[in-house]
Motif scaffolding. Structure first.
Motif, PDB file in Angstrom:
ATOM      1  N   GLY A 150       0.817  -1.206   0.000  1.00  0.00           N
ATOM      2  CA  GLY A 150       0.000   0.000   0.000  1.00  0.00           C
ATOM      3  C   GLY A 150       0.850   1.255   0.000  1.00  0.00           C
ATOM      4  O   GLY A 150       1.985   1.279   0.477  1.00  0.00           O
ATOM      5  N   LEU A 151       0.283   2.335  -0.540  1.00  0.00           N
ATOM      6  CA  LEU A 151       0.994   3.613  -0.578  1.00  0.00           C
ATOM      7  C   LEU A 151       0.549   4.555   0.533  1.00  0.00           C
ATOM      8  O   LEU A 151       1.345   5.347   1.025  1.00  0.00           O
ATOM      9  CB  LEU A 151       0.772   4.288  -1.939  1.00  0.00           C
ATOM     10  N   THR A 152      -0.701   4.475   0.959  1.00  0.00           N
ATOM     11  CA  THR A 152      -1.211   5.390   1.981  1.00  0.00           C
ATOM     12  C   THR A 152      -0.751   4.949   3.359  1.00  0.00           C
ATOM     13  O   THR A 152      -0.379   3.793   3.600  1.00  0.00           O
ATOM     14  CB  THR A 152      -2.746   5.440   1.924  1.00  0.00           C
ATOM     15  N   TRP A 153      -0.798   5.891   4.302  1.00  0.00           N
ATOM     16  CA  TRP A 153      -0.365   5.577   5.668  1.00  0.00           C
ATOM     17  C   TRP A 153      -1.290   4.550   6.318  1.00  0.00           C
ATOM     18  O   TRP A 153      -0.850   3.737   7.134  1.00  0.00           O
ATOM     19  CB  TRP A 153      -0.349   6.860   6.498  1.00  0.00           C
ATOM     20  N   PHE A 154      -2.575   4.574   5.920  1.00  0.00           N
ATOM     21  CA  PHE A 154      -3.514   3.613   6.499  1.00  0.00           C
ATOM     22  C   PHE A 154      -3.155   2.188   6.083  1.00  0.00           C
ATOM     23  O   PHE A 154      -3.161   1.270   6.920  1.00  0.00           O
ATOM     24  CB  PHE A 154      -4.934   3.954   6.057  1.00  0.00           C
ATOM     25  N   LYS A 155      -2.826   1.990   4.792  1.00  0.00           N
ATOM     26  CA  LYS A 155      -2.463   0.662   4.321  1.00  0.00           C
ATOM     27  C   LYS A 155      -1.172   0.198   4.991  1.00  0.00           C
ATOM     28  O   LYS A 155      -1.035  -0.978   5.375  1.00  0.00           O
ATOM     29  CB  LYS A 155      -2.292   0.673   2.801  1.00  0.00           C
ATOM     30  N   LYS A 156      -0.230   1.097   5.130  1.00  0.00           N
ATOM     31  CA  LYS A 156       1.015   0.721   5.800  1.00  0.00           C
ATOM     32  C   LYS A 156       0.772   0.380   7.268  1.00  0.00           C
ATOM     33  O   LYS A 156       1.388  -0.548   7.812  1.00  0.00           O
ATOM     34  CB  LYS A 156       2.027   1.858   5.679  1.00  0.00           C
TER      35      LYS A 156
END
Length: 694
Positions: free
Chosen positions: A319-325
């Motif tokens: 993932g690229l977004t902070w939520f996915k990370k």
């Protein structure tokens, strides 16, 4: 005998207090055992519910990070649109007088026609945008996919053998047998020919023409990471004799393809020719790594293969977004916790614990995730560094090894997705109402395994028969693997019986009909019978168990956990208790109000019936008829009581002296017979008692 009589007499002579004490002792002992059993069962339930609760949280994080991240239609269209341009675009009319595409390439000449037509038209012209020779966006495909570096055309060559192994020595007028490479067509480094070749002034060399991010020796030093398997299931190392085409510039690329044809780049010693390049979509941040192979087999001709990998590079996370990370980080912590827990359980319970089916599946899940993490790290190490990549240069950057390892990690993560959701079914089977499927599979597992052994033996025999009979004529039965897959798909209705009949008029239909009849009418019914017996036995067993409301238990466990939070928990518990008491008060007030209304209505009914009875006794014929209607079996009394109660609640209580009473009075006036008389007398007494109404 005398002693037994004495003991009986002594028990009979015991004081009542002693007997009562013994009874109480037995009562409390049994009650204590029951309470202890209930407490232990309650504790075990709470432990299971806690595990289910945390596993559901883990499953949500895993799904968000691994499944939902790739649930994007654009990933498919990204690769499919490029594939359509390269494989379905027709050859130029100047190169071929008949309509041909990528799938119809069988000769070396047709490969050159494809390279001059669809390949150059896709990468170097505006064919993917608006048509024409000049591209409005140099170095781009579809105006948005950027070509990263140059395009490499490479090949692997084999030595010419003076003697063909296992060949019959026939007489020739001139020359003899021609054999190249290994005996069975496989490629080995011992058979590779590294000598320069070509008919141009500048020969084709093993190290190739142009600039490379990694040399051939460096690529091959990567070992299995750089090895690719083609359609014939043969592994090939990174190619040599590379020719680099530019990042942009149609005329220069066209000249290079023309030199390949004139210089006889593909000859009898060529084993495989590859075209490698990489596209980047900056908006999606996905790389499309493409390899197009033309394999020259011992059977003669050219076998084309298109391979594309859509992956995300330069990041450990998908993932690229902070939520996915964040979700991937939480998933990693969960797996670390599960790993430590399994190690502790293995120490406490021994190796037998790991032989359990549930523990084995869970441990496989953990091991697969470890391989996923290792694969991501290896992929990052194989990826060219960001600082060294000049996107619009003519240097060839080989993203193939890193993309292959990254794709393998995605496949392993897909296995994990299945194992995680299957594990949830196992957790839900804690409730007897949901344990039917899992119990049926577990009970029938032994018999199914024995059945599958018999089926596998029979299936292999049919696959061998089909491959031996039709392998040389029918594509779907060209080897054992394809024959097995074709037979399995035939059970689902996907088959071509006419093609088998054309291959062999007798054995084709005979083998196929016997296989389908045996598999469908015998084997499948035996399997259904085994599972049905297990289903019946499991269902009877579950009917004797107490059902568990998993959802309610989890909610209760969550609230108990929240109430256990220091400082905040007791306050929330007190607020919930007050809200519960207030709700109960409102319910009691509602019951009290409804009870008062019903009581008033029943009192009115009783008075009406008693007056009707007294009126008949005094000689009033109309009241006597009303009393007879109320006492006979046609339901008149019930209807009278119901209407009177409705008049009481709807007329007097809901609308005192208003329109409600007036409407009911009109109904009473219009009604005929004894019932109407009863209602009119009742309303008349009400009017006399309540002046001003009517």
């Amino acid at each position: 005998m005398m002693m037994m009589m004495a003991n009986a007499r002594s028990k009979k002579d015991e004081e009542p207090a002693v007997i009562a004490a013994r009874v109480l002792q037995r009562f409390f002992k049994n009650r204590w055992k029951y309470s202890l059993r209930r407490v232990m069962r309650r504790r075990q339930t709470r432990l299971v519910l806690r595990e289910i609760f945390f596993f559901v949280i883990f499953l949500g994080c895993f799904t968000s990070s691994a499944v939902l991240e790739v649930q994007d239609d654009d990933i498919f269209y990204y690769g499919n649109n490029v594939k359509g341009q390269l494989t379905t675009q027709e050859f130029f009319e100047e190169d071929s007088h008949v309509v041909k595409t990528f799938e119809e390439i069988r000769t070396v000449e047709e490969w050159y026609q494809w390279a001059h037509g669809p390949l150059l038209n896709t990468l170097y012209t505006s064919g993917t945008w608006a048509g024409g020779d000049e591209a409005p966006f140099p170095g781009y495909v579809f105006g948005i996919h950027k070509l990263v570096g140059g395009v490499r055309i490479g090949q692997l060559r084999v030595k010419k053998n003076d003697v063909c192994p296992d060949a019959v020595e026939f007489a020739y007028r001139e020359g003899g047998h021609k054999c190249y490479g290994g005996a069975k067509g496989e490629f080995t480094l011992d058979d590779e020919d590294k000598r320069d070749f070509g008919d141009l002034d500048v020969p084709f060399t093993w190290n190739g023409w142009g600039e490379y991010y990694r040399s051939v020796e460096e690529d091959r030093a990567l070992g299995e990471y750089a090895t690719r398997r083609h359609v014939t299931a043969i592994k090939f190392p990174p190619p040599a004799f590379g020719v680099i085409m530019p990042n942009s510039g149609y005329e220069e690329a066209q000249a290079i393809v023309r030199d390949l044809a004139v210089g006889n780049y593909i000859d009898e010693q060529t084993r495989v020719v590859t075209v490698d390049f990489t596209l980047l979509n900056p908006g999606m941040m996905y790389f499309l790594v493409i390899r197009i192979s033309a394999e020259v087999s011992h059977a003669g001709g050219v076998i084309m293969t298109y391979e594309a990998m859509t992956v995300r590079q330069y990041s450990y996370f998908d993932g690229l977004t902070w939520f996915k990370k964040l979700m991937e980080g939480i998933v990693t912590l969960f797996y670390m916790y599960y790993f430590v827990r399994e190690v502790r359980r293995g120490r406490n319970r021994g190796m037998r614990y790991f032989m359990n089916t549930d523990a084995a599946l869970h441990n496989i899940n953990i091991v697969v995730f470890v391989f996923v993490c290792v694969g991501r790290l290896i992929s990052m190490s194989l990826t060219p560094s960001e600082a060294s990549v000049v996107v619009d240069s003519d240097i060839f950057y080989d993203f193939g090894p890193s993309a292959s390892v990254r794709k393998i990690s995605v496949y392993l993560n897909a296995i994990n997705a299945f194992l995680c959701w299957f594990k949830l079914i196992r957790y839900l089977s804690y409730a007897p109402s949901m344990a039917l499927v899992v119990g049926t599979l577990g009970r029938s597992a032994g018999e199914v395994v024995g059945f599958m052994v018999i089926f596998a033996i029979t299936f292999y025999g049919f696959a061998a028969a089909h491959m031996m009979s039709f392998g040389a004529l029918v594509f779907d039965y060209r080897n054992m693997t394809q024959a097995m897959l074709s037979l399995i798909t035939s059970l689902l209705g996907d088959f071509d019986l006419d093609e088998l009949a054309r291959a062999q008029w007798l054995l084709g239909p005979a083998f196929f009909i016997v296989f389908v009849a045996l598999a469908v009418f015998v084997v499948l019914n035996v399997l259904i019978a085994i599972i049905s017996d297990a289903y019946t036995a499991t269902n009877e067993e579950l009917l004797q168990k107490e059902d568990v409301k998993v959802g309610a238990e989890i909610v209760e466990y969550v609230w108990d956990t929240i109430y256990g939070i220091p400082i905040l928990g007791p306050k929330l518990k007190n607020m919930a208790k007050k809200a519960h008491i207030a709700k109960k008060k409102l319910q009691m007030e509602g019951f009290k109000t409804a009870g008062m209304k019903v009581g008033q209505g029943m009192m009115f009914v009783k008075r009406s019936i008693s007056r009707a009875s007294s009126g008949g006794a005094n000689g009033n014929p109309r009241d006597s008829r009303s009393r007879s209607d109320a006492s006979n079996g046609d339901g008149g009394g019930v209807a009278l009581a119901t209407e009177a109660l409705a008049a009481e609640n709807g007329g007097w209580l809901a609308d005192r002296g208003g329109e409600g009473f007036a409407r009911r009075r009109e109904v009473a006036d219009d009604a005929g017979g004894p019932r109407g008389g009863m209602m009119r007398r009742a309303f008349g007494r009400r009017e006399r008692r309540r002046p001003g109404c009517g």
